[in-house]
Design a protein around this motif. Sequence first.
Motif, PDB file in Angstrom:
ATOM      1  N   PRO A  82       0.782  -1.230   0.000  1.00  0.00           N
ATOM      2  CA  PRO A  82       0.000   0.000   0.000  1.00  0.00           C
ATOM      3  C   PRO A  82       0.819   1.289   0.000  1.00  0.00           C
ATOM      4  N   ASP A  83       1.964   1.324   0.669  1.00  0.00           N
ATOM      5  CA  ASP A  83       2.709   2.575   0.764  1.00  0.00           C
ATOM      6  C   ASP A  83       3.209   3.052  -0.591  1.00  0.00           C
ATOM      7  N   SER A  84       3.818   2.176  -1.364  1.00  0.00           N
ATOM      8  CA  SER A  84       4.330   2.589  -2.666  1.00  0.00           C
ATOM      9  C   SER A  84       3.186   2.958  -3.605  1.00  0.00           C
ATOM     10  N   LEU A  85       2.047   2.323  -3.408  1.00  0.00           N
ATOM     11  CA  LEU A  85       0.886   2.595  -4.240  1.00  0.00           C
ATOM     12  C   LEU A  85       0.394   4.028  -4.046  1.00  0.00           C
ATOM     13  N   ILE A  86       0.323   4.470  -2.810  1.00  0.00           N
ATOM     14  CA  ILE A  86      -0.152   5.821  -2.517  1.00  0.00           C
ATOM     15  C   ILE A  86       0.798   6.859  -3.104  1.00  0.00           C
ATOM     16  N   GLU A  87       2.094   6.588  -3.029  1.00  0.00           N
ATOM     17  CA  GLU A  87       3.065   7.534  -3.572  1.00  0.00           C
ATOM     18  C   GLU A  87       2.853   7.709  -5.070  1.00  0.00           C
ATOM     19  N   ASN A  88       2.568   6.620  -5.780  1.00  0.00           N
ATOM     20  CA  ASN A  88       2.387   6.684  -7.227  1.00  0.00           C
ATOM     21  C   ASN A  88       0.992   7.146  -7.642  1.00  0.00           C
ATOM     22  N   GLU A  89      -0.016   6.795  -6.881  1.00  0.00           N
ATOM     23  CA  GLU A  89      -1.405   7.115  -7.205  1.00  0.00           C
ATOM     24  C   GLU A  89      -2.120   7.600  -5.941  1.00  0.00           C
ATOM     25  N   PRO A  90      -2.090   8.891  -5.671  1.00  0.00           N
ATOM     26  CA  PRO A  90      -2.656   9.417  -4.421  1.00  0.00           C
ATOM     27  C   PRO A  90      -4.124   9.076  -4.179  1.00  0.00           C
ATOM     28  N   VAL A  91      -4.918   8.804  -5.227  1.00  0.00           N
ATOM     29  CA  VAL A  91      -6.334   8.500  -5.025  1.00  0.00           C
ATOM     30  C   VAL A  91      -6.521   7.265  -4.146  1.00  0.00           C
ATOM     31  N   PHE A  92      -5.557   6.351  -4.170  1.00  0.00           N
ATOM     32  CA  PHE A  92      -5.672   5.169  -3.314  1.00  0.00           C
ATOM     33  C   PHE A  92      -5.636   5.547  -1.831  1.00  0.00           C
ATOM     34  N   GLY A  93      -5.023   6.683  -1.511  1.00  0.00           N
ATOM     35  CA  GLY A  93      -4.945   7.152  -0.136  1.00  0.00           C
ATOM     36  C   GLY A  93      -6.282   7.575   0.436  1.00  0.00           C
ATOM     37  N   LYS A  94      -7.304   7.711  -0.418  1.00  0.00           N
ATOM     38  CA  LYS A  94      -8.639   8.067   0.060  1.00  0.00           C
ATOM     39  C   LYS A  94      -9.352   6.878   0.688  1.00  0.00           C
ATOM     40  N   GLY A  95      -8.817   5.679   0.464  1.00  0.00           N
ATOM     41  CA  GLY A  95      -9.412   4.479   1.047  1.00  0.00           C
ATOM     42  C   GLY A  95      -8.639   4.042   2.273  1.00  0.00           C
ATOM     43  N   GLU A  96      -9.202   3.102   2.969  1.00  0.00           N
ATOM     44  CA  GLU A  96      -8.500   2.523   4.118  1.00  0.00           C
ATOM     45  C   GLU A  96      -7.539   1.461   3.603  1.00  0.00           C
ATOM     46  N   MET A  97      -6.313   1.477   4.110  1.00  0.00           N
ATOM     47  CA  MET A  97      -5.317   0.490   3.707  1.00  0.00           C
ATOM     48  C   MET A  97      -5.407  -0.738   4.609  1.00  0.00           C
ATOM     49  N   LEU A  98      -5.418  -1.892   3.983  1.00  0.00           N
ATOM     50  CA  LEU A  98      -5.422  -3.160   4.703  1.00  0.00           C
ATOM     51  C   LEU A  98      -4.414  -4.061   4.021  1.00  0.00           C
ATOM     52  N   GLY A  99      -3.365  -4.414   4.760  1.00  0.00           N
ATOM     53  CA  GLY A  99      -2.303  -5.226   4.182  1.00  0.00           C
ATOM     54  C   GLY A  99      -2.687  -6.688   4.060  1.00  0.00           C
ATOM     55  N   LYS A 100      -2.224  -7.303   2.978  1.00  0.00           N
ATOM     56  CA  LYS A 100      -2.409  -8.745   2.781  1.00  0.00           C
ATOM     57  C   LYS A 100      -1.263  -9.464   3.463  1.00  0.00           C
ATOM     58  N   PRO A 101      -1.531 -10.579   4.067  1.00  0.00           N
ATOM     59  CA  PRO A 101      -2.857 -11.142   4.347  1.00  0.00           C
ATOM     60  C   PRO A 101      -3.465 -10.483   5.581  1.00  0.00           C
ATOM     61  N   ALA A 102      -4.774 -10.552   5.686  1.00  0.00           N
ATOM     62  CA  ALA A 102      -5.489 -10.026   6.850  1.00  0.00           C
ATOM     63  C   ALA A 102      -6.468 -11.088   7.318  1.00  0.00           C
ATOM     64  N   SER A 103      -6.729 -11.076   8.610  1.00  0.00           N
ATOM     65  CA  SER A 103      -7.687 -12.032   9.166  1.00  0.00           C
ATOM     66  C   SER A 103      -9.105 -11.609   8.780  1.00  0.00           C
ATOM     67  N   PRO A 104     -10.044 -12.549   8.818  1.00  0.00           N
ATOM     68  CA  PRO A 104     -11.438 -12.176   8.551  1.00  0.00           C
ATOM     69  C   PRO A 104     -11.924 -11.030   9.438  1.00  0.00           C
ATOM     70  N   ASP A 105     -11.512 -11.043  10.712  1.00  0.00           N
ATOM     71  CA  ASP A 105     -11.929  -9.967  11.618  1.00  0.00           C
ATOM     72  C   ASP A 105     -11.386  -8.616  11.161  1.00  0.00           C
ATOM     73  N   GLN A 106     -10.148  -8.593  10.662  1.00  0.00           N
ATOM     74  CA  GLN A 106      -9.564  -7.342  10.173  1.00  0.00           C
ATOM     75  C   GLN A 106     -10.293  -6.854   8.926  1.00  0.00           C
ATOM     76  N   VAL A 107     -10.656  -7.783   8.048  1.00  0.00           N
ATOM     77  CA  VAL A 107     -11.386  -7.411   6.828  1.00  0.00           C
ATOM     78  C   VAL A 107     -12.740  -6.820   7.195  1.00  0.00           C
ATOM     79  N   ILE A 108     -13.467  -7.482   8.071  1.00  0.00           N
ATOM     80  CA  ILE A 108     -14.797  -6.999   8.459  1.00  0.00           C
ATOM     81  C   ILE A 108     -14.701  -5.663   9.180  1.00  0.00           C
ATOM     82  N   ALA A 109     -13.704  -5.510  10.028  1.00  0.00           N
ATOM     83  CA  ALA A 109     -13.532  -4.226  10.720  1.00  0.00           C
ATOM     84  C   ALA A 109     -13.283  -3.104   9.712  1.00  0.00           C
ATOM     85  N   ALA A 110     -12.462  -3.364   8.705  1.00  0.00           N
ATOM     86  CA  ALA A 110     -12.170  -2.352   7.683  1.00  0.00           C
ATOM     87  C   ALA A 110     -13.415  -2.016   6.868  1.00  0.00           C
ATOM     88  N   VAL A 111     -14.175  -3.034   6.488  1.00  0.00           N
ATOM     89  CA  VAL A 111     -15.405  -2.808   5.724  1.00  0.00           C
ATOM     90  C   VAL A 111     -16.416  -2.039   6.577  1.00  0.00           C
TER      91      VAL A 111
END
Length: 118
Positions: A82-111
């Motif tokens: 996610p970090d390099s992505l935001i530097e290249n395309e700032p629009v991605f920074g408007k979303g919440e970043m969730l690193g892969k892999p993430a647990s189901p609980d982390q995914v649901i919390a982010a959603v």
Amino acid sequence: MSTILILEDEPFIALDLEETLVESGHRDHVTLSTCKDASAWLDAHTPVAAIIDPRLSDAICTTVVRRLSDLGVPFVVYSGEPDSLIENEPVFGKGEMLGKPASPDQVIAAVTRALQTE
């Protein structure tokens, strides 16, 4: 309509995300694996939220994310880089970043957080 858009080109990850959403009560979702398909789908639909792997099989989905942002659709960027992505395309920074892999609980919390910002 309460559809959650999943953009993921790895079948097993997509299935995990779908199962996680269903188990948490989010049964209305659509999964697409290309930017082209996502753009076409967005021509006729507006999701309530999205989970996005920025690098799909056909491109980095910057155009799709810009469109979601313009529509006011909250999104979770589900990526291993996610970090390099935001530097290249700032629009991605408007979303919440969730690193892969993430647990189901982390995914649901982010959603859940994304849905609360809509």
